[in-house]
Design an enzyme around this catalytic site. Structure first.
Site, mmCIF file in Angstrom:
data_model
loop_
_atom_site.group_PDB
_atom_site.id
_atom_site.type_symbol
_atom_site.label_atom_id
_atom_site.label_comp_id
_atom_site.label_asym_id
_atom_site.label_seq_id
_atom_site.Cartn_x
_atom_site.Cartn_y
_atom_site.Cartn_z
ATOM 1 N N ASP A 1 -0.432 -0.745 8.270
ATOM 2 C CA ASP A 1 0.098 -1.446 7.102
ATOM 3 C C ASP A 1 -0.260 -2.927 7.152
ATOM 4 O OD1 ASP A 1 1.602 -1.844 4.726
ATOM 5 O OD2 ASP A 1 3.318 -2.494 5.903
ATOM 6 N N ASP B 1 -1.494 -5.448 -0.651
ATOM 7 C CA ASP B 1 -0.490 -4.590 -0.039
ATOM 8 C C ASP B 1 -0.995 -3.159 0.075
ATOM 9 O OD1 ASP B 1 1.785 -3.486 0.960
ATOM 10 O OD2 ASP B 1 3.036 -3.846 -0.785
#
Length: 498
Positions: A378, A180
């Site tokens: 992201d 992440d």
């Protein structure tokens, strides 16, 4: 499933993650290339191949995944070392049993919306006037550098998460961990469990590791946590995510091993004794954000990169640390916020459709002095979010250039969809990101016109947002190596480098 008296409640908005499937390791050069000027106006989308892959994703056999190979010799890690880890999709680890591809996509999009909300909540919290001393946790009881790893797409779980195989402890035991770039705290489930979700690997038992060590409450690592506590002189942590998932436990240091690449000692991470929510399959999470507690910061990496396999693929690619950027990278400025150190902002200045630059004010992609706005890259968000004005301009340009395609009803957050059930191959306008300095990255067609069922409905894979924050999601990144040059503040994009 929650044990109410064990869950600390905090008066602030916090962040959440959800990596969605994305990336293609082999894309025809005619479909994806970069240049310093506008590229060709049209490209071909292989409808048949996309639908064939969509029909296969629910049949993935987790047992077919190659086992983790533990290194024979510990290799010391330093700032100039280069390491690589394999990356896998979650569906390669565990089949969630979706009845059809449509239900899988709906599950992905629902989780993706939670992800985006959590990123915006984190931004708002960071830009507010709240101080760390304002956070008042309730009393609770908690029971006692070029690395590379494979990356896989998490499609059949409906989560879009990508996993890497990491060794934890001494002697090292292998665990699948979620990657992440939108968070910093590393953590994994630990024995004894007050409440733990189901994971692919056995739950980590600290008693079996000689390198496990508790962190004292006054340690710099404990003080760097946004949410921490202290019990019996040991540091406690909590991380909560936008969908209600959370992890609570002891903040410790451990050794992490990266396949045959090497081992890093004394990495601060959470040893979670109460972990609940939508993490099923993984043992925990590796935070690759820009904060001081992220894995990249703790190992003092000068760079890291990943190439995410296609969202419907069972193949794998690699996560690398301290490796050189490919020579053909399209480089863009890597921008950082003075208020939110986790996010990786990129210098996007515009979008092109059909080789024509769209009339979108560059200010829609820029961060203001207060820290609002801008666009981040992201790994955990699937669908690219653009401010409404920018999205509408992009959508209208795409629709105006595709009058020959049969329109159909919208699907979930997508408002521009087509019925391609009678097609095997279609021509569609190209779509490119325009970066500062005149650099252009043309996307492969399958990165922006994607199937949402198994019968031929394809949708434009962008969505509007009313938030000031825009996000380049992993569907648009698929098949492209994204290289974060932290030392020189650049983000590089290299198609066909999985």
């Amino acid at each position: 499933m929650a044990t109410a008296n064990l869950l600390p409640l905090f008066s602030f908005a916090i962040f959440f993650f959800s990596l969605l499937p994305f990336t293609l390791c082999r894309t025809s050069p005619e479909l994806s290339h970069s240049s310093s000027s506008s590229s060709s106006s049209s490209a071909f989308l292989d409808v048949s191949a996309s639908l064939k892959q969509a029909n296969q994703v629910l049949k993935f056999d987790p047992k077919a995944l190659l086992s983790f190979q533990q290194q024979d010799e510990v290799v010391p890690v330093n700032s100039s070392s280069s390491f690589s880890l394999q990356l896998h999709s979650r569906d390669a680890l565990q089949n969630a049993g979706h009845k059809d591809y449509k239900s899988l996509v709906l599950s992905r999009l629902d989780r993706d919306s939670s992800r985006v909300k959590s990123l915006n909540d984190r931004l708002e919290f960071s830009l507010s006037d709240l101080k760390r001393s304002d956070l008042q946790p309730l009393q609770t009881e908690i029971l006692p550098e070029d690395l590379s790893t494979p990356i896989v797409s998490g499609t059949s779980q409906g989560s879009g998460e990508y996993f890497s195989r990491i060794g934890v402890g001494q002697p090292a035991k292998p665990f699948y961990m979620v990657l992440d770039t939108g968070s910093d705290i590393n953590w994994l489930q630990c024995q004894p469990c007050t409440d733990c979700y189901q994971q692919t690997d056995p739950i980590f038992d600290p008693r079996t590791s000689s390198s496990f060590a508790s962190l004292p409450c006054e340690s710099p690592q404990c003080q760097a946590l946004e949410t921490s506590g202290c019990r019996a002189a040991k540091c406690l942590y909590q991380v909560a995510y936008g969908d209600g998932s959370f992890t609570v436990g002891e903040f410790v240091t451990e050794s992490l091993s990266f396949g045959n690449s090497g081992t890093i000692s004394n990495v601060a991470l959470g040893c979670g004794h109460d972990n609940e929510g939508l993490f099923v399959g993984s043992a925990g999470l590796l935070g690759l954000g820009g904060g001081s507690l992220s894995l990249t910061s703790q190992m003092k990496a000068s760079s890291f990169s990943y190439c995410l396999v296609d969202r419907d693929s069972s193949s794998s690619s690699a996560l690398e640390f301290n490796s050189a950027a490919p020579s053909d990278s399209v480089n863009a400025p890597l921008l950082r916020s003075g208020r939110v150190d986790t996010f990786y902002y990129v210098g996007l200045v515009g979008l092109s459709v059909g080789g024509q630059l769209l009339s979108i004010p560059p200010s829609l992609f820029q961060m203001d002095d207060a820290g609002y706005g801008g666009i981040i890259v992201d790994s955990g968000t699937a669908i690219t979010r653009l401010q409404t004005q920018a999205y509408n301009t992009l959508r209208d340009a795409f629709v105006s250039r595709t009058p020959y395609l049969r329109r159909t009803n919208g699907f979930a957050l997508f408002d521009t969809c087509y019925d391609l059930s009678s097609q095997s191959r279609v021509t569609i306008p190209t779509l490119s990101f325009q970066f500062a300095g005149g650099k252009s990255l043309q996307l492969p067609p399958k990165n922006y016109l994607i199937p949402v069922d198994s019968v031929g409905t394809f949708c434009l894979a962008f969505a509007p947002t009313t938030s000031s924050l825009s996000i380049i999601g992993n569907v648009q990144q698929q098949g492209t190596r994204v290289h974060f040059d932290l030392a020189n503040s650049l983000v590089g994009f290299s198609p066909n480098k999985c």
